[in-house]
Design an enzyme around this catalytic site. Sequence first.
Site, PDB file in Angstrom:
ATOM      1  N   ASN A   1       0.876  -1.179   0.000  1.00 16.56           N
ATOM      2  CA  ASN A   1       0.000   0.000   0.000  1.00 16.56           C
ATOM      3  C   ASN A   1       0.909   1.224   0.000  1.00 16.56           C
ATOM      4  OD1 ASN A   1      -1.745   2.088   0.511  1.00 16.56           O
ATOM      5  ND2 ASN A   1      -2.341   1.389   2.561  1.00 16.56           N
TER       6      ASN A   1
ATOM      7  N   HIS B   1      -9.340   1.189   5.070  1.00 17.48           N
ATOM      8  CA  HIS B   1      -8.060   1.376   5.752  1.00 17.48           C
ATOM      9  C   HIS B   1      -8.274   2.325   6.934  1.00 17.48           C
ATOM     10  CE1 HIS B   1      -3.958   2.518   6.628  1.00 17.48           C
ATOM     11  NE2 HIS B   1      -3.587   1.428   5.982  1.00 17.48           N
TER      12      HIS B   1
ATOM     13  N   SER C   1       3.820  -2.159  10.226  1.00 19.61           N
ATOM     14  CA  SER C   1       5.274  -2.230  10.441  1.00 19.61           C
ATOM     15  C   SER C   1       5.900  -3.563  10.024  1.00 19.61           C
ATOM     16  CB  SER C   1       5.623  -1.892  11.895  1.00 19.61           C
ATOM     17  OG  SER C   1       5.256  -0.544  12.179  1.00 19.61           O
TER      18      SER C   1
HETATM   19  P1  13P Z   1       3.301   0.398   7.589  1.00 16.71           P
HETATM   20  O1  13P Z   1       3.784  -0.881   6.943  1.00 16.71           O
HETATM   21  O2  13P Z   1       3.993   1.621   7.096  1.00 16.71           O
HETATM   22  O3  13P Z   1       3.226   0.267   9.073  1.00 16.71           O
HETATM   23  O4  13P Z   1       1.774   0.593   7.086  1.00 16.71           O
HETATM   24  C1  13P Z   1       0.886  -0.463   7.192  1.00 16.71           C
HETATM   25  C2  13P Z   1      -0.341  -0.114   6.446  1.00 16.71           C
HETATM   26  O5  13P Z   1      -1.083   0.762   6.848  1.00 16.71           O
HETATM   27  C3  13P Z   1      -0.610  -0.839   5.191  1.00 16.71           C
HETATM   28  O6  13P Z   1      -1.903  -0.610   4.742  1.00 16.71           O
END
Ligand code: 13P
Length: 251
Positions: A11, A96, A210
């Site tokens: 994403n 999301h 993360s």
């Molecule tokens: P990060 O991998 O930057 O924590 O984001 C996760 C996310 O929101 C994917 O949709």
Amino acid sequence: MSSPRVLIAGNWKMNGRLSEATSLAQAVAKGAKTGGAELLICPPFPVLASVKGVLASAPVALGAQDCHAKVSGAHTGDVAAEMLRDVGCSYVIVGHSERRTDHEETDGDVRAKAEAALRAGLKPIVCVGETLAQRDAAQTLGVVADQIAHSIPETATAANVVVAYEPVWAIGTGRTPTVEQVAEVHAKIRADLEARFADGASFRILYGGSVKGSNAAELLAVANVDGALIGGASLKAEEFLAIAAAAPDRT
Ligand code: 13P
């Protein structure tokens, strides 16, 4: 029953000007392997068509990050699922947490968007997840169950809908839940899907928050984790491909 194929989804959020987006897509396409995990990238709307051109016949699917519930009409700034399909998308992320927060999207909105995606022939990736305050108040399983119950359309099947569990406090923070915490929530989501859908055992449930090359193997090995939804680390081709390489080998 065989386990569902692992899905590794990037994403990109609001990142990727035209030249960056096409180079990143090129690098992902170059490193993508056929036969491993299914790869998906979800760039911002304006670059979708260009990225599709770059991906050409590479084994990397294209997705968007949101859609409107209606087919067309007076909805300034919005994009219909059918338009996404026209430019080569096969997936769209809905619900999301950043949209639930920034645009006050409710479970009802998310469900309508997921229904629109299905209408257009796209697979919605329906996101759920608790805030830190909800986790601290021991409300995680209830909050997630409620989101699952109200955000996923009645016509969902394992073949056309993907679920993503993204604890809000783990997104972009470098913090991840323990494998036990991930296992607990994914087991609950699995149980709820099995209770409601005949093929609930086969839905893909992604973990997001993360995920990076160094923790992917551990997270992807957790029971009922059928892939990952990746933000920051999906903006570097080598990191994204390293996550894909860490995915368990399943068909
Ligand atoms: P990060 O991998 O930057 O924590 O984001 C996760 C996310 O929101 C994917 O949709």
